[in-house]
Write a protein that holds these residues in place. Structure first.
Motif, mmCIF file in Angstrom:
data_model
loop_
_atom_site.group_PDB
_atom_site.id
_atom_site.type_symbol
_atom_site.label_atom_id
_atom_site.label_comp_id
_atom_site.label_asym_id
_atom_site.label_seq_id
_atom_site.Cartn_x
_atom_site.Cartn_y
_atom_site.Cartn_z
ATOM 1 N N ILE A 1 3.548 3.793 8.831
ATOM 2 C CA ILE A 1 2.658 2.735 9.313
ATOM 3 C C ILE A 1 1.388 3.349 9.890
ATOM 4 N N ALA A 2 1.536 4.427 10.659
ATOM 5 C CA ALA A 2 0.369 5.091 11.247
ATOM 6 C C ALA A 2 -0.545 5.648 10.162
ATOM 7 N N THR A 3 0.042 6.263 9.141
ATOM 8 C CA THR A 3 -0.754 6.810 8.036
ATOM 9 C C THR A 3 -1.492 5.701 7.310
ATOM 10 N N ARG B 1 -6.482 2.706 6.174
ATOM 11 C CA ARG B 1 -7.254 1.451 6.193
ATOM 12 C C ARG B 1 -8.490 1.582 7.080
ATOM 13 N N GLU B 2 -8.319 2.153 8.261
ATOM 14 C CA GLU B 2 -9.455 2.330 9.165
ATOM 15 C C GLU B 2 -10.505 3.248 8.548
ATOM 16 N N PHE B 3 -10.059 4.295 7.877
ATOM 17 C CA PHE B 3 -10.974 5.216 7.205
ATOM 18 C C PHE B 3 -11.752 4.464 6.125
ATOM 19 N N SER B 4 -11.047 3.651 5.340
ATOM 20 C CA SER B 4 -11.692 2.863 4.287
ATOM 21 C C SER B 4 -12.682 1.863 4.869
ATOM 22 N N LEU B 5 -12.311 1.256 5.984
ATOM 23 C CA LEU B 5 -13.222 0.317 6.633
ATOM 24 C C LEU B 5 -14.466 1.032 7.164
ATOM 25 N N GLY B 6 -14.294 2.259 7.645
ATOM 26 C CA GLY B 6 -15.438 3.048 8.103
ATOM 27 C C GLY B 6 -16.396 3.347 6.959
ATOM 28 N N THR C 1 12.719 -1.398 6.711
ATOM 29 C CA THR C 1 11.459 -1.393 7.442
ATOM 30 C C THR C 1 10.746 -0.068 7.218
ATOM 31 N N LEU C 2 9.451 -0.104 7.405
ATOM 32 C CA LEU C 2 8.652 1.105 7.242
ATOM 33 C C LEU C 2 8.833 2.018 8.445
ATOM 34 N N ALA D 1 0.832 -1.206 0.000
ATOM 35 C CA ALA D 1 0.000 0.000 0.000
ATOM 36 C C ALA D 1 0.861 1.248 0.000
ATOM 37 N N ALA D 2 2.000 1.181 0.673
ATOM 38 C CA ALA D 2 2.886 2.346 0.743
ATOM 39 C C ALA D 2 3.752 2.469 -0.496
#
Length: 128
Positions: free
Chosen positions: A58-60, A65-70, A52-53, A44-45
């Motif tokens: 990772i937070a973004t 993802r959480e926004f998309s799930l909402g 490593t990221l 995704a990034a």
């Protein structure tokens, strides 16, 4: 205002509006699934390196993802309302407010064809 039946033409037009909205939402859900849910955080990034990221990345990504799930959750709720409105068309109760049993205005149904409540009852609900 008393409960009135809509003509077959009206019901056909409302059904067409509802089915169009259903198709749009299903397309949104397909995009969310493809874009957010089927990718690893690294994919995704756009990170193809072995490093490593960064924690901020990772937070973004997690937020996205959480926004998309909402959005997907809200879309699922609308799909439920759409399916229910199609049943109401079939059983002859479409266009009647579920709270007061009065007719829902045609203009409201054109704007939100899967609504369950007339404007007055919706406003009462929102004030609570």
């Amino acid at each position: 205002m008393t409960k009135k039946k809509f003509s077959k033409t009206d019901l056909k037009n409302f059904k067409k509006l509802i089915l169009k909205r259903k198709e749009e939402i299903q397309e949104e859900l397909r995009h969310i699934k493809e874009d957010a849910l089927n990718q690893s955080q690294r994919d995704a990034a756009g990170d193809i390196s072995a490093y490593t990221l960064h924690m901020a990345d990772i937070a973004t990504d997690s937020y996205d993802r959480e926004f998309s799930l909402g959005i997907a959750s809200s879309d699922q709720k609308v799909l439920f309302e759409i399916e229910d409105s199609l049943k109401r068309i079939d059983d002859g109760t479409f266009g009647a407010c579920e709270s007061c049993s009065k007719s829902i205005a045609k203009t409201r149904l054109k704007a939100l064809p899967y609504t369950r409540l007339c404007k007055k009852c919706q406003e009462k609900l929102e004030r609570k």
